[in-house]
Scaffold this active site. Sequence first.
Site, PDB file in Angstrom:
ATOM      1  N   ARG A 152      11.780  -1.340  10.936  1.00  0.00           N
ATOM      2  CA  ARG A 152      10.909  -0.578  11.827  1.00  0.00           C
ATOM      3  C   ARG A 152      10.823  -1.254  13.193  1.00  0.00           C
ATOM      4  O   ARG A 152      10.795  -2.476  13.276  1.00  0.00           O
ATOM      5  CB  ARG A 152       9.505  -0.482  11.216  1.00  0.00           C
ATOM      6  CG  ARG A 152       9.376   0.653  10.228  1.00  0.00           C
ATOM      7  CD  ARG A 152       8.086   0.628   9.457  1.00  0.00           C
ATOM      8  NE  ARG A 152       6.894   0.398  10.266  1.00  0.00           N
ATOM      9  CZ  ARG A 152       5.654   0.513   9.804  1.00  0.00           C
ATOM     10  NH1 ARG A 152       5.458   0.885   8.549  1.00  0.00           N
ATOM     11  NH2 ARG A 152       4.628   0.276  10.573  1.00  0.00           N
ATOM     12  N   ARG A 154      -8.680   4.334   9.858  1.00  0.00           N
ATOM     13  CA  ARG A 154      -8.365   2.980  10.275  1.00  0.00           C
ATOM     14  C   ARG A 154      -9.466   2.413  11.149  1.00  0.00           C
ATOM     15  O   ARG A 154      -9.396   1.259  11.544  1.00  0.00           O
ATOM     16  CB  ARG A 154      -7.089   3.029  11.101  1.00  0.00           C
ATOM     17  CG  ARG A 154      -5.968   2.134  10.616  1.00  0.00           C
ATOM     18  CD  ARG A 154      -4.846   2.352  11.600  1.00  0.00           C
ATOM     19  NE  ARG A 154      -3.711   1.555  11.371  1.00  0.00           N
ATOM     20  CZ  ARG A 154      -2.691   1.881  10.594  1.00  0.00           C
ATOM     21  NH1 ARG A 154      -2.724   2.976   9.893  1.00  0.00           N
ATOM     22  NH2 ARG A 154      -1.651   1.091  10.527  1.00  0.00           N
ATOM     23  N   ARG A 191      -0.896  -6.011  14.819  1.00  0.00           N
ATOM     24  CA  ARG A 191      -1.382  -5.040  13.824  1.00  0.00           C
ATOM     25  C   ARG A 191      -2.314  -5.712  12.820  1.00  0.00           C
ATOM     26  O   ARG A 191      -3.315  -5.143  12.403  1.00  0.00           O
ATOM     27  CB  ARG A 191      -0.198  -4.370  13.114  1.00  0.00           C
ATOM     28  CG  ARG A 191       0.325  -3.186  13.922  1.00  0.00           C
ATOM     29  CD  ARG A 191       1.805  -2.975  13.723  1.00  0.00           C
ATOM     30  NE  ARG A 191       2.154  -2.716  12.354  1.00  0.00           N
ATOM     31  CZ  ARG A 191       3.274  -3.156  11.777  1.00  0.00           C
ATOM     32  NH1 ARG A 191       4.130  -3.885  12.447  1.00  0.00           N
ATOM     33  NH2 ARG A 191       3.536  -2.838  10.531  1.00  0.00           N
ATOM     34  N   LYS A 241       0.816  -1.223   0.000  1.00  0.00           N
ATOM     35  CA  LYS A 241       0.000   0.000   0.000  1.00  0.00           C
ATOM     36  C   LYS A 241       0.851   1.274   0.000  1.00  0.00           C
ATOM     37  O   LYS A 241       0.599   2.187  -0.783  1.00  0.00           O
ATOM     38  CB  LYS A 241      -0.894  -0.064   1.239  1.00  0.00           C
ATOM     39  CG  LYS A 241      -1.727   1.138   1.521  1.00  0.00           C
ATOM     40  CD  LYS A 241      -2.747   0.839   2.606  1.00  0.00           C
ATOM     41  CE  LYS A 241      -2.151   0.405   3.939  1.00  0.00           C
ATOM     42  NZ  LYS A 241      -1.571   1.501   4.724  1.00  0.00           N
ATOM     43  N   ARG A 301      10.972  -6.746   5.653  1.00  0.00           N
ATOM     44  CA  ARG A 301      10.806  -5.359   5.218  1.00  0.00           C
ATOM     45  C   ARG A 301      11.818  -4.445   5.914  1.00  0.00           C
ATOM     46  O   ARG A 301      12.031  -4.542   7.111  1.00  0.00           O
ATOM     47  CB  ARG A 301       9.389  -4.887   5.541  1.00  0.00           C
ATOM     48  CG  ARG A 301       9.197  -3.395   5.303  1.00  0.00           C
ATOM     49  CD  ARG A 301       7.755  -3.013   5.243  1.00  0.00           C
ATOM     50  NE  ARG A 301       7.148  -2.850   6.557  1.00  0.00           N
ATOM     51  CZ  ARG A 301       5.891  -2.448   6.729  1.00  0.00           C
ATOM     52  NH1 ARG A 301       5.131  -2.205   5.679  1.00  0.00           N
ATOM     53  NH2 ARG A 301       5.399  -2.329   7.942  1.00  0.00           N
TER      54      ARG A 301
HETATM   55  P1  ADP Z   1       1.168  -0.316   9.341  1.00  0.00           P
HETATM   56  O1  ADP Z   1       2.379  -1.009   8.839  1.00  0.00           O
HETATM   57  O2  ADP Z   1       0.655  -0.901  10.628  1.00  0.00           O
HETATM   58  O3  ADP Z   1       0.110  -0.122   8.286  1.00  0.00           O
HETATM   59  P2  ADP Z   1       1.568   2.603   9.557  1.00  0.00           P
HETATM   60  O4  ADP Z   1       2.908   3.007   9.100  1.00  0.00           O
HETATM   61  O5  ADP Z   1       0.385   3.014   8.769  1.00  0.00           O
HETATM   62  O6  ADP Z   1       1.685   1.057   9.785  1.00  0.00           O
HETATM   63  O7  ADP Z   1       1.332   3.069  11.061  1.00  0.00           O
HETATM   64  C1  ADP Z   1       2.240   2.725  12.089  1.00  0.00           C
HETATM   65  C2  ADP Z   1       1.555   2.828  13.429  1.00  0.00           C
HETATM   66  O8  ADP Z   1       1.094   4.174  13.638  1.00  0.00           O
HETATM   67  C3  ADP Z   1       0.304   1.970  13.576  1.00  0.00           C
HETATM   68  O9  ADP Z   1       0.596   0.641  13.953  1.00  0.00           O
HETATM   69  C4  ADP Z   1      -0.436   2.734  14.673  1.00  0.00           C
HETATM   70  O10 ADP Z   1       0.134   2.503  15.937  1.00  0.00           O
HETATM   71  C5  ADP Z   1      -0.160   4.175  14.309  1.00  0.00           C
HETATM   72  N1  ADP Z   1      -1.190   4.730  13.393  1.00  0.00           N
HETATM   73  C6  ADP Z   1      -1.009   5.117  12.097  1.00  0.00           C
HETATM   74  N2  ADP Z   1      -2.156   5.562  11.565  1.00  0.00           N
HETATM   75  C7  ADP Z   1      -3.095   5.448  12.534  1.00  0.00           C
HETATM   76  C8  ADP Z   1      -4.485   5.727  12.600  1.00  0.00           C
HETATM   77  N3  ADP Z   1      -5.155   6.216  11.536  1.00  0.00           N
HETATM   78  N4  ADP Z   1      -5.132   5.470  13.762  1.00  0.00           N
HETATM   79  C9  ADP Z   1      -4.488   4.980  14.828  1.00  0.00           C
HETATM   80  N5  ADP Z   1      -3.182   4.689  14.842  1.00  0.00           N
HETATM   81  C10 ADP Z   1      -2.465   4.923  13.715  1.00  0.00           C
END
Ligand code: ADP
Length: 218
Positions: free
Chosen positions: A162, A93, A173, A17, A130
């Site tokens: 990460r 989300r 997650r 994504k 990753r």
């Molecule tokens: P992922 O690989 O889980 O899709 P992201 O890079 O989008 O990761 O986000 C990393 C972390 O940031 C998430 O696991 C969450 O803790 C937090 N986060 C990101 N976007 C949101 C959101 N819209 N609502 C709540 N937490 C978020």
Amino acid sequence: MIPGARLVLLGRQGSGKGTQCVRLSRHFVVPHISTGDMLRAAVREGTELGKMAKAIIDAGGLVGDDIMVGLVSERLAEDDARVRGYILDGFPRTVSQAESLDKATASRPLDLAIDLVVPRELVLARLSIRRVCRDCGTNYQATGHETSQWSCDNCGGDVVQRDDDTPDAINRRLDLYESQTEPLIDFYGKTGRLAQVDGVGSPEEVFGRLTEAVEQRR
Ligand code: ADP
């Protein structure tokens, strides 16, 4: 191609994504708004938001809806997003975030929410290898032969794993994605704003399907 679009890209962790969002943002000339990148930047900069969010992110939990809605609403009010549109990555989300997004964008509604479909079994292996550029977010896959200092081909930044790409946090997650984020497929489906795109294939093939879904909509 007509520049400008207001898009949400849904898809589980490891679906590709983020990479597709970067390409779509170049293609449609719109800002790529990634809430994960915004939060990781806040953690690096040591802001109040970053301090609060770090433990939640590392454990694979979700930051509170109010905080996230505030963060995204502010970003969407900036000129580039108001004028040209946006591609949202990682937001909404939860259904509550999606409802708030609808309110915040009532005068310029979303064009389309795209669900990038990749089965859970496929993403698990990808996530464990990753690696990601700390500065620009470009994703890489580790082969195990890397030197300890890995620089990004795109911007020269440090390429790292990460903190939340550990097996426990990955599973948490993915579970949260299924319980909290998948209901959005219904939410956007019922309101006629959903396209489901097969995310299995080469990055070029998937990108072709995504742009086609957007063009069909307009
Ligand atoms: P992922 O690989 O889980 O899709 P992201 O890079 O989008 O990761 O986000 C990393 C972390 O940031 C998430 O696991 C969450 O803790 C937090 N986060 C990101 N976007 C949101 C959101 N819209 N609502 C709540 N937490 C978020």
